[in-house]
Design a protein around this motif. Structure first.
Motif, PDB file in Angstrom:
ATOM      1  N   SER A 158       0.856  -1.183   0.000  1.00 17.38           N
ATOM      2  CA  SER A 158       0.000   0.000   0.000  1.00 17.38           C
ATOM      3  C   SER A 158       0.895   1.236   0.000  1.00 17.38           C
TER       4      SER A 158
ATOM      5  N   ARG B  30       2.386 -11.808  -9.497  1.00 20.33           N
ATOM      6  CA  ARG B  30       1.809 -10.584  -8.948  1.00 20.33           C
ATOM      7  C   ARG B  30       0.365 -10.439  -9.385  1.00 20.33           C
ATOM      8  N   ASP B  31      -0.424  -9.769  -8.559  1.00 17.59           N
ATOM      9  CA  ASP B  31      -1.817  -9.420  -8.871  1.00 17.59           C
ATOM     10  C   ASP B  31      -1.913  -7.905  -8.716  1.00 17.59           C
ATOM     11  N   ASN B  32      -1.906  -7.200  -9.833  1.00 18.90           N
ATOM     12  CA  ASN B  32      -1.897  -5.742  -9.781  1.00 18.90           C
ATOM     13  C   ASN B  32      -3.232  -5.156  -9.349  1.00 18.90           C
ATOM     14  N   VAL B  33      -4.288  -5.927  -9.407  1.00 18.52           N
ATOM     15  CA  VAL B  33      -5.587  -5.458  -8.914  1.00 18.52           C
ATOM     16  C   VAL B  33      -5.597  -5.477  -7.384  1.00 18.52           C
ATOM     17  N   LYS B  34      -5.006  -6.514  -6.827  1.00 17.18           N
ATOM     18  CA  LYS B  34      -4.972  -6.656  -5.374  1.00 17.18           C
ATOM     19  C   LYS B  34      -3.721  -6.051  -4.741  1.00 17.18           C
ATOM     20  N   ASN B  35      -2.844  -5.488  -5.583  1.00 21.98           N
ATOM     21  CA  ASN B  35      -1.575  -4.943  -5.069  1.00 21.98           C
ATOM     22  C   ASN B  35      -0.826  -5.977  -4.223  1.00 21.98           C
ATOM     23  N   THR B  36      -0.783  -7.182  -4.727  1.00 26.20           N
ATOM     24  CA  THR B  36      -0.213  -8.281  -3.968  1.00 26.20           C
ATOM     25  C   THR B  36       0.844  -9.016  -4.778  1.00 26.20           C
TER      26      THR B  36
ATOM     27  N   SER C   3       7.326  -4.959 -14.064  1.00 27.76           N
ATOM     28  CA  SER C   3       5.949  -4.475 -14.171  1.00 27.76           C
ATOM     29  C   SER C   3       5.206  -5.210 -15.271  1.00 27.76           C
TER      30      SER C   3
ATOM     31  N   SER D 118       1.543  -1.360  -9.564  1.00 32.72           N
ATOM     32  CA  SER D 118       1.511  -1.971 -10.904  1.00 32.72           C
ATOM     33  C   SER D 118       2.677  -1.537 -11.785  1.00 32.72           C
TER      34      SER D 118
END
Length: 116
Positions: free
Chosen positions: A25, A70-76, A52, A30
């Motif tokens: 956070s 990576r999951d750029n929607v979940k920032n994870t 990226s 992304s």
């Protein structure tokens, strides 16, 4: 405020698997290259990195056993670790990846312990 929160570590027998997660956070996740790092007594290394665009690279010691994603929607950020060895025992951290690795304040990390 930048925050990196790692989770998923634990105690596992050699040959077992773990999946680490890192929720970011306060950063433009992304567009950042990200990486997993580990620290053991007398040793610190970049374990895996992901650009990226999704290109990945791995330390020779984990190639074929670990997978970064990576999951750029979940920032994870994730690290799937298979065929674990006692030498993988360390505290694992996530942060920005190469070429500008470690840009952000380090989180608390997650302990991975592999018993023989």
């Amino acid at each position: 405020q930048v925050q990196l929160v790692e989770s998923g570590g634990g105690l596992v027998q050699a040959g077992g698997s773990l999946r680490l997660s890192c929720v970011a956070s306060g950063i433009a996740f992304s567009i950042n290259a990200m990486g997993w790092y580990r620290q053991a007594p007398g040793k610190q290394e970049l374990v895996a990195g992901i650009s990226s665009g999704g290109s990945t690279n791995y330390a020779d010691s984990v190639k074929g056993r670990f997978t970064i994603s990576r999951d750029n929607v979940k920032n994870t950020l994730y690290l799937q670790m298979n065929s674990l060895k006692p030498d993988d025992t360390a505290v694992y951290y996530c942060n920005s990846g190469p070429p500008f690795g470690g840009r952000y304040p380090w989180g608390q990390g997650t302990q991975v312990t592999v018993s023989s």
